[in-house]
Design an enzyme around this catalytic site. Structure first.
Site, PDB file in Angstrom:
ATOM      1  CE  LYS A 107      -3.816   2.192   2.313  1.00 20.11           C
ATOM      2  NZ  LYS A 107      -4.756   1.299   3.537  1.00 20.11           N
ATOM      3  CG  ASP A 248     -14.755   2.114  -1.117  1.00 26.13           C
ATOM      4  OD1 ASP A 248     -15.831   2.317  -0.467  1.00 26.13           O
ATOM      5  OD2 ASP A 248     -14.183   2.741  -0.541  1.00 26.13           O
ATOM      6  CG  ASN A 249     -13.008   0.970   2.979  1.00 27.87           C
ATOM      7  OD1 ASN A 249     -12.595   1.071   2.410  1.00 27.87           O
ATOM      8  ND2 ASN A 249     -13.073   2.543   3.849  1.00 27.87           N
TER       9      ASN A 249
HETATM   10  P1  AMP Z   1      -9.678   4.660   1.258  1.00 23.50           P
HETATM   11  O1  AMP Z   1     -11.647   5.053   2.273  1.00 23.50           O
HETATM   12  O2  AMP Z   1      -8.967   5.171   2.002  1.00 23.50           O
HETATM   13  O3  AMP Z   1      -9.808   3.404   1.563  1.00 23.50           O
HETATM   14  O4  AMP Z   1      -9.845   4.657  -0.032  1.00 23.50           O
HETATM   15  C1  AMP Z   1     -11.036   5.074  -0.278  1.00 23.50           C
HETATM   16  C2  AMP Z   1     -10.803   4.855  -2.462  1.00 23.50           C
HETATM   17  O5  AMP Z   1      -9.599   6.035  -2.477  1.00 23.50           O
HETATM   18  C3  AMP Z   1      -9.557   3.746  -2.951  1.00 23.50           C
HETATM   19  O6  AMP Z   1      -9.865   3.656  -3.919  1.00 23.50           O
HETATM   20  C4  AMP Z   1      -8.569   4.632  -2.626  1.00 23.50           C
HETATM   21  O7  AMP Z   1      -7.606   3.724  -3.020  1.00 23.50           O
HETATM   22  C5  AMP Z   1      -8.167   5.458  -2.969  1.00 23.50           C
HETATM   23  N1  AMP Z   1      -7.409   6.113  -2.352  1.00 23.50           N
HETATM   24  C6  AMP Z   1      -6.861   6.902  -1.108  1.00 23.50           C
HETATM   25  N2  AMP Z   1      -6.524   7.543  -1.316  1.00 23.50           N
HETATM   26  C7  AMP Z   1      -4.918   7.712  -2.398  1.00 23.50           C
HETATM   27  C8  AMP Z   1      -4.251   8.258  -2.700  1.00 23.50           C
HETATM   28  N3  AMP Z   1      -3.693   8.894  -1.749  1.00 23.50           N
HETATM   29  N4  AMP Z   1      -3.130   8.258  -4.073  1.00 23.50           N
HETATM   30  C9  AMP Z   1      -4.705   7.155  -5.111  1.00 23.50           C
HETATM   31  N5  AMP Z   1      -5.766   6.535  -4.505  1.00 23.50           N
HETATM   32  C10 AMP Z   1      -5.668   6.497  -3.202  1.00 23.50           C
HETATM   33 MG    MG Z   2     -10.259   1.951   0.772  1.00 26.43          MG
END
Ligand code: AMP
Ligand code: MG
Length: 484
Positions: A107, A248-249
Site C-alpha cells: 500500500k 469498498d472497505n
Molecule cells: P479509503 O477509504 O482510504 O480506503 O480509500 C478510498 C479510495 O480512494 C480507494 O479506492 C483508495 O485506493 C483511494 N485512495 C485513497 N488515498 C489515495 C491516494 N493517496 N492515492 C490514490 N488513491 C487513493
Molecule cells: Mg479503502
C-alpha cells in the site's frame, strides 16, 4: 525460507482484463526499514533475518519481484457515505500474488489506473497506524488483514497543511475482494458472467466448503452475513470504531480491512465518531452494526443477477439476532459471567452498564481490566475512581453483585473467565501518535515496542505500565482526519 525461495501464485487474471490493471510499482526514494513482523513472517514461511536484507527492502519497495509474482491492481466501486461511486479501485495498492493463502499487497507504491485525484502514496503516519492496528485486532481475536513490514523513505507527499514522508506497508489477507468489487462487476457489460466468475472466486478463496453446493452463491452470502454479524459484535465489544465503513472497505471474507481514522474508544460514548469528515456521524460507534447490515443489503442488490434477492434479504433478517448473540456472549465473558446462564439477566446488566459507563466517562476497556482484578465488592472504588457521575455505576454494581450471586459465581470463577477477555493493554490512538512522532525522527523503537504490546495485550510489559492506565483526558475520543 529465504526471500528468493518464496513462490507466489497469481490467480486474478482469469477475469476480463478490464477488471484489473497489470502494472509496476513506482519505488520510493531511499527506502529504509521501519519494522517487520515475525508473526506475519511465520504465516508465509519467511526467515526473520531476511527482513534485514537489502533485497527485502527492494521487495517492499516494488523493485524486486518474487518468483511467480505479477503485480496488479483491482477495480472496484463502492458506496461512500451512502452514495454510489462507480469507479474506485486500488488507487495506491498493488497486489503481488499469494503464498500459503495470504495475498500480499503493498500500500503506497505509486499511481494506478484507479488513483483518481490521489498521488498513489501512503504517508508514514497512516502506514504505522495500519501496521500496528491490524496486529492489535488479531491479538483480540477480531478477524482482520495482517501486515508483514513497513518501510519509510525520502519521498514526500502533500497532506492537508504539510509535506509528510511516504511509506509502504505490506499487507496480507486471505482475500482482498470487497462488497464494492461485486458492485463494480454488477455494472459491467457482461455483468452476470463476471459476477458468476467473481462469486466462484470468492467461494474458492474464502468459502471452499461451498464449492459443490447447488445454492452456493446464496450460501456464500449467508456465510458472509454470519461472519459480518460476528465481526460487528467483536468491534462493539472492544469499542473499536472503523471510521470509514464504505462498501469498498467491506470485506467479502468478513475481515476488518482498510484501516483509516479508526479508534478504540477511550471513554464510553454511544455516539462517538472518530472520523473528522463524518459530520453526520454515519459511522458512529452505535451505528456500526446498522451500517454493516446496510452494506450487506447493497451486496444483495449487486448479486441480484446471480442469486434470489428475496432469499438473500430474508436471510439478512438473521443479522441482528446473530449480532446480539455474539455480543451478549462476549460481553458476558468481559463481566466474568457464564454466557449460557441467565442470558436475559446478562443482557439487562450489560445495557445498564453501558448507560452507567456513559455517565461515568471512565476509560471503557480499562473498566473491564480493573473489574477483572477486583476481589471484593467493598473495593469498587478502585474500579470507578475517575468517574464523573459515580452513582449509576454504584447502582450497577448492586445489580452485578445480585447476578453473580444468582449465578453462583465467585470472584475466582469470574477472574478465570475475565482474564482471557480483558487485556491489560489496548492500542489507543494517543500511544500510536507517540510512536509516529518518534518515527518522524527516525526512531522506530516505539513502533516496535507497540507491535509487541499490540500482539501480546494480556502480558505485563512492565516498562510500558503507563500505557495500561486511562487515556489522558486531552487525548480522549478525539476525531482523526481521513487524509492518509
Ligand atoms: P479509503 O477509504 O482510504 O480506503 O480509500 C478510498 C479510495 O480512494 C480507494 O479506492 C483508495 O485506493 C483511494 N485512495 C485513497 N488515498 C489515495 C491516494 N493517496 N492515492 C490514490 N488513491 C487513493
Ligand atoms: Mg479503502
Amino acid at each position: 525460507m529465504k526471500l528468493n525461495e518464496l513462490k507466489l501464485d497469481v490467480d486474478y487474471f482469469e477475469f476480463d482484463e478490464k477488471l484489473y490493471q497489470k502494472l509496476q510499482a513506482t519505488p520510493l526514494i531511499n527506502p529504509n526499514l521501519v519494522s517487520y513482523n515475525k508473526k506475519a513472517c511465520d504465516l508465509i514461511g519467511l526467515d526473520y533475518d531476511e527482513c534485514k536484507s537489502s533485497e527485502f527492502l527492494k521487495f517492499m519497495n516494488g523493485e524486486k519481484l518474487l518468483q511467480g509474482s505479477v503485480p496488479y491492481s483491482m477495480a472496484y466501486a463502492g458506496h461512500q457515505f451512502g452514495y454510489f461511486v462507480p469507479k474506485l479501485g486500488d488507487g495506491r495498492a498493488i497486489n503481488l500474488g499469494s503464498i500459503n493463502g495470504w495475498h500480499l499487497q503493498t500500500k503506497g507504491s505509486g499511481l494506478t489506473n484507479y488513483s483518481r485525484q490521489g498521488d498513489g502514496r501512503a504517508v508514514l503516519r497512516s502506514s504505522i497506524r495500519e501496521y500496528l492496528m491490524s496486529e492489535a485486532m488479531h491479538a483480540l481475536d477480531i478477524p482482520t488483514t495482517r501486515a508483514l513490514a513497513i518501510i519509510d523513505s525520502d519521498t514526500y507527499a502533500h497532506r492537508e497543511w504539510t509535506e509528510e514522508s511516504c511509506a509502504i506497508v505490506m499487507r496480507m489477507s486471505p482475500s482482498w475482494i470487497r462488497i464494492g468489487t461485486f458492485e463494480y462487476f454488477a455494472k459491467t457489460k457482461n455483468a452476470k458472467e463476471n459476477l458468476i466468475q467473481l462469486a466462484n472466486y470468492v467461494i474458492k478463496q474464502s468459502y471452499p466448503h461451498l464449492e459443490d453446493d447447488d445454492n452456493k452463491f446464496e450460501k456464500m452470502y449467508y456465510s458472509l452475513v454470519d461472519k459480518t454479524a460476528e465481526l460487528m459484535a467483536k468491534w462493539q465489544v472492544y469499542g473499536f470504531q472503523h471510521g470509514v465503513m464504505n462498501t469498498d472497505n467491506f470485506s467479502m471474507a468478513g475481515l476488518t480491512i482498510d484501516y483509516g481514522p479508526y479508534a478504540f474508544m477511550d471513554y464510553f460514548e454511544k455516539h462517538c465518531v472518530c472520523n473528522h469528515t463524518d459530520v453526520e456521524g454515519r459511522y458512529s460507534y452505535n451505528n456500526q452494526p446498522f451500517v454493516a447490515r446496510w452494506n450487506l443489503e447493497v451486496l444483495a442488490n449487486a448479486m441480484k443477477e446471480i442469486a434470489s434477492q428475496e432469499k438473500l434479504l430474508d436471510y439478512l433478517n438473521t443479522f441482528f439476532p446473530q449480532h446480539e448473540n455474539v455480543y451478549l456472549n462476549l460481553m458476558s465473558k468481559r463481566l466474568g459471567l457464564d454466557p449460557d446462564k441467565s442470558s436475559n439477566t446478562n443482557l439487562d446488566l450489560i445495557i445498564e452498564l453501558l448507560g452507567a459507563l456513559e455517565s461515568a466517562k471512565i476509560d471503557y476497556n480499562l473498566f473491564f481490566y480493573k473489574l477483572t482484578n477486583l476481589n471484593s465488592f467493598n473495593d469498587i472504588s478502585s474500579v470507578i475512581d475517575n468517574a464523573i457521575f459515580t452513582e449509576p455505576l454504584r447502582a450497577w454494581f448492586n445489580s452485578y453483585k445480585k447476578s453473580c450471586e444468582e449465578q453462583n459465581s465467585s470472584f475466582e470463577d469470574r477472574f478465570k473467565i475475565m482474564k482471557k477477555a480483558n487485556p491489560k493493554y489496548i492500542l489507543k490512538n494517543y500511544m500510536i501518535e507517540e510512536a509516529i512522532a518518534l518515527a518522524h525522527e527516525q526512531d522506530f523503537s516505539l513502533v516496535n515496542d507497540l507491535l509487541d504490546i499490540a500482539q501480546n495485550p494480556f502480558d505485563e510489559h512492565k516498562k510500558y505500565e503507563k500505557y495500561a492506565g486511562s487515556t489522558p483526558q486531552e487525548h480522549s475520543n478525539l476525531k482523526l482526519s481521513c487524509s492518509s
